[in-house]
Design a protein around this motif. Structure first.
Motif, PDB file in Angstrom:
ATOM      1  N   ILE A  56       4.768  -3.983   2.406  1.00 18.43           N
ATOM      2  CA  ILE A  56       3.731  -3.375   3.182  1.00 18.43           C
ATOM      3  C   ILE A  56       4.521  -2.299   4.059  1.00 18.43           C
ATOM      4  CG2 ILE A  56       2.090  -3.082   4.402  1.00 18.43           C
ATOM      5  CD1 ILE A  56       1.126  -6.812   3.699  1.00 18.43           C
ATOM      6  N   ASP A  57       3.988  -1.058   3.842  1.00 19.95           N
ATOM      7  CA  ASP A  57       4.891  -0.527   4.779  1.00 19.95           C
ATOM      8  C   ASP A  57       3.869   0.444   6.025  1.00 19.95           C
ATOM      9  OD1 ASP A  57       6.591   1.007   5.399  1.00 19.95           O
ATOM     10  OD2 ASP A  57       7.378   2.492   4.145  1.00 19.95           O
ATOM     11  N   LEU A  58       3.802   0.376   6.823  1.00 22.60           N
ATOM     12  CA  LEU A  58       2.692   0.848   7.404  1.00 22.60           C
ATOM     13  C   LEU A  58       3.470   2.889   7.539  1.00 22.60           C
ATOM     14  CD1 LEU A  58       2.131  -1.625   9.987  1.00 22.60           C
ATOM     15  CD2 LEU A  58       0.666  -0.732   8.239  1.00 22.60           C
ATOM     16  N   ARG A  59       2.771   3.027   7.751  1.00 23.03           N
ATOM     17  CA  ARG A  59       2.713   4.339   7.953  1.00 23.03           C
ATOM     18  C   ARG A  59       1.329   5.101   9.148  1.00 23.03           C
ATOM     19  NH1 ARG A  59       3.304   5.487   1.135  1.00 23.03           N
ATOM     20  NH2 ARG A  59       5.806   4.487   1.521  1.00 23.03           N
ATOM     21  N   LEU A  60       2.224   6.257   9.670  1.00 21.99           N
ATOM     22  CA  LEU A  60       0.310   6.972   9.955  1.00 21.99           C
ATOM     23  C   LEU A  60       0.478   8.317   9.808  1.00 21.99           C
ATOM     24  CD1 LEU A  60       1.874   5.702  14.085  1.00 21.99           C
ATOM     25  CD2 LEU A  60       0.019   4.421  12.564  1.00 21.99           C
ATOM     26  N   ILE A  61      -1.265   8.554   9.925  1.00 26.59           N
ATOM     27  CA  ILE A  61      -1.734  10.112   9.119  1.00 26.59           C
ATOM     28  C   ILE A  61      -2.416  10.902  10.888  1.00 26.59           C
ATOM     29  CG2 ILE A  61      -3.003  10.754   7.717  1.00 26.59           C
ATOM     30  CD1 ILE A  61      -3.083   8.501   6.353  1.00 26.59           C
ATOM     31  N   GLY A  62      -1.956  11.744  10.553  1.00 23.44           N
ATOM     32  CA  GLY A  62      -2.583  13.469  11.184  1.00 23.44           C
ATOM     33  C   GLY A  62      -4.138  12.670  11.243  1.00 23.44           C
ATOM     34  N   ILE A 116      -4.281   1.086   1.870  1.00 22.81           N
ATOM     35  CA  ILE A 116      -5.359   0.229   2.675  1.00 22.81           C
ATOM     36  C   ILE A 116      -5.185   1.215   3.974  1.00 22.81           C
ATOM     37  CG2 ILE A 116      -5.996  -1.890   3.794  1.00 22.81           C
ATOM     38  CD1 ILE A 116      -5.188  -3.362   1.052  1.00 22.81           C
ATOM     39  N   THR A 117      -6.692   1.792   3.911  1.00 15.36           N
ATOM     40  CA  THR A 117      -5.903   2.260   5.603  1.00 15.36           C
ATOM     41  C   THR A 117      -7.210   2.287   6.450  1.00 15.36           C
ATOM     42  OG1 THR A 117      -7.449   3.934   4.278  1.00 15.36           O
ATOM     43  CG2 THR A 117      -5.122   4.615   4.483  1.00 15.36           C
ATOM     44  N   VAL A 118      -7.154   2.860   7.667  1.00 14.33           N
ATOM     45  CA  VAL A 118      -8.279   2.497   8.415  1.00 14.33           C
ATOM     46  C   VAL A 118      -8.074   3.373   9.917  1.00 14.33           C
ATOM     47  CG1 VAL A 118      -6.698   0.614  10.760  1.00 14.33           C
ATOM     48  CG2 VAL A 118      -9.048   0.736  10.211  1.00 14.33           C
ATOM     49  N   ARG A 119      -8.865   3.560  10.073  1.00 15.74           N
ATOM     50  CA  ARG A 119      -9.266   5.479  11.437  1.00 15.74           C
ATOM     51  C   ARG A 119      -9.339   4.374  12.285  1.00 15.74           C
ATOM     52  NH1 ARG A 119     -12.852   7.692  13.747  1.00 15.74           N
ATOM     53  NH2 ARG A 119     -14.889   7.186  13.280  1.00 15.74           N
ATOM     54  N   MET A 120      -8.546   5.058  12.835  1.00 16.71           N
ATOM     55  CA  MET A 120      -8.115   4.521  14.690  1.00 16.71           C
ATOM     56  C   MET A 120      -9.556   4.596  15.582  1.00 16.71           C
ATOM     57  SD  MET A 120      -4.059   4.802  15.470  1.00 16.71           S
ATOM     58  CE  MET A 120      -3.935   6.242  14.586  1.00 16.71           C
ATOM     59  N   LYS A 121     -10.188   3.952  16.317  1.00 16.09           N
ATOM     60  CA  LYS A 121     -10.639   4.751  17.208  1.00 16.09           C
ATOM     61  C   LYS A 121     -10.471   5.953  18.154  1.00 16.09           C
ATOM     62  CE  LYS A 121     -11.737  -0.394  18.372  1.00 16.09           C
ATOM     63  NZ  LYS A 121     -10.966  -0.848  18.660  1.00 16.09           N
ATOM     64  N   GLN A 122      -9.516   5.625  18.626  1.00 18.71           N
ATOM     65  CA  GLN A 122      -8.516   6.917  19.137  1.00 18.71           C
ATOM     66  C   GLN A 122      -7.531   6.883  18.556  1.00 18.71           C
ATOM     67  OE1 GLN A 122      -7.928   6.513  23.250  1.00 18.71           O
ATOM     68  NE2 GLN A 122     -10.837   6.294  23.382  1.00 18.71           N
ATOM     69  N   THR A 123      -7.441   8.737  18.511  1.00 19.24           N
ATOM     70  CA  THR A 123      -6.586   9.740  18.925  1.00 19.24           C
ATOM     71  C   THR A 123      -4.904   9.180  19.132  1.00 19.24           C
ATOM     72  OG1 THR A 123      -6.752  12.099  18.856  1.00 19.24           O
ATOM     73  CG2 THR A 123      -7.422  10.981  16.976  1.00 19.24           C
ATOM     74  N   VAL A 129      -4.849   8.081  11.562  1.00 17.74           N
ATOM     75  CA  VAL A 129      -5.636   6.797  10.839  1.00 17.74           C
ATOM     76  C   VAL A 129      -4.003   6.302  10.941  1.00 17.74           C
ATOM     77  CG1 VAL A 129      -5.474   6.032   8.362  1.00 17.74           C
ATOM     78  CG2 VAL A 129      -6.822   8.276   9.655  1.00 17.74           C
ATOM     79  N   ILE A 130      -3.993   4.732  10.054  1.00 15.09           N
ATOM     80  CA  ILE A 130      -3.123   4.052   9.968  1.00 15.09           C
ATOM     81  C   ILE A 130      -3.373   3.141   8.745  1.00 15.09           C
ATOM     82  CG2 ILE A 130      -2.030   1.243  10.448  1.00 15.09           C
ATOM     83  CD1 ILE A 130      -3.430   1.728  13.469  1.00 15.09           C
ATOM     84  N   ASN A 131      -2.112   3.781   8.242  1.00 17.60           N
ATOM     85  CA  ASN A 131      -1.634   3.219   6.323  1.00 17.60           C
ATOM     86  C   ASN A 131      -1.496   2.224   6.021  1.00 17.60           C
ATOM     87  OD1 ASN A 131      -1.437   3.177   3.718  1.00 17.60           O
ATOM     88  ND2 ASN A 131      -0.844   5.483   3.780  1.00 17.60           N
ATOM     89  N   ALA A 132      -1.674   0.823   5.166  1.00 17.64           N
ATOM     90  CA  ALA A 132      -0.780  -0.483   4.968  1.00 17.64           C
ATOM     91  C   ALA A 132      -0.636  -0.044   3.738  1.00 17.64           C
ATOM     92  CB  ALA A 132      -1.286  -1.445   5.430  1.00 17.64           C
ATOM     93  N   SER A 133       0.775   0.629   3.044  1.00 13.23           N
ATOM     94  CA  SER A 133       0.810   0.873   1.776  1.00 13.23           C
ATOM     95  C   SER A 133       1.444  -0.180   0.506  1.00 13.23           C
ATOM     96  CB  SER A 133       1.691   2.258   1.894  1.00 13.23           C
ATOM     97  OG  SER A 133       2.265   2.623   0.901  1.00 13.23           O
TER      98      SER A 133
END
Length: 168
Positions: A56-62, A116-123, A129-133
């Protein structure tokens, strides 16, 4: 065998959720820090990857789809994923609800990945978005080790019938 694979998959999906929640909590507690430029955040994300043996690699998405990896160059986006199903589905969803995307070939690494992605409560610094790839090759290697040989097949299916990973 099926139970073992189910346990393996379930535990890793739960781990991804824990990683995502921990990442969001870190970002909330460190609002003044830009995670793209913060060495401690980079180490935090690297530790997650190491704990799963690079599964699993975590990535962040704007908010506009810019994808940030953590490691050598986390200050610049590595790709724009605004066109990807997993980003489009989660950016419109309520925050905190994970989305298991369709496997994709990474345009950065050329590997098959299960997002596997999830949108955060606040930017946070325009990161939304946090992407668990998941590394699909690593998943299928684990399945291959457990499948009945010579003719057995193990697969991971999404509730809508989409095949996510299969061995062989």
């Amino acid at each position: 065998i099926v139970h073992a694979v189910e346990q393996y998959s379930d535990s890793h999906f739960k781990m991804a959720g824990i990683f995502q929640a921990s990442t969001e909590h870190w970002l909330e507690a460190s609002r003044h820090k830009d995670p793209k430029a913060d060495a401690k955040f980079n180490a935090f994300i690297s530790e997650f990857k190491q704990r799963t043996n690079d599964l699993i690699d975590l990535r962040l998405i704007g908010s506009r789809g810019n994808l940030y990896y953590f490691g050598d160059d986390s200050k610049h986006p590595r790709d724009n994923v605004a066109d990807r199903e997993y980003f489009q589905a989660v950016i419109r969803a309520l925050s905190g609800i994970p989305h298991i995307g369709t496997p994709v070939i990474s345009r950065v690494t050329g590997e098959w990945r299960l997002p596997i992605t999830v949108r955060m409560k606040q930017t946070h610094h325009d990161l939304a978005v946090i992407n668990a790839s998941f590394n699909v090759s690593a998943l299928t290697r684990a399945f291959e080790a457990e499948r009945p040989k010579p003719n057995g097949t193990l697969g991971l299916w999404r509730a809508d019938g989409t095949l996510l990973a299969r061995a062989p």
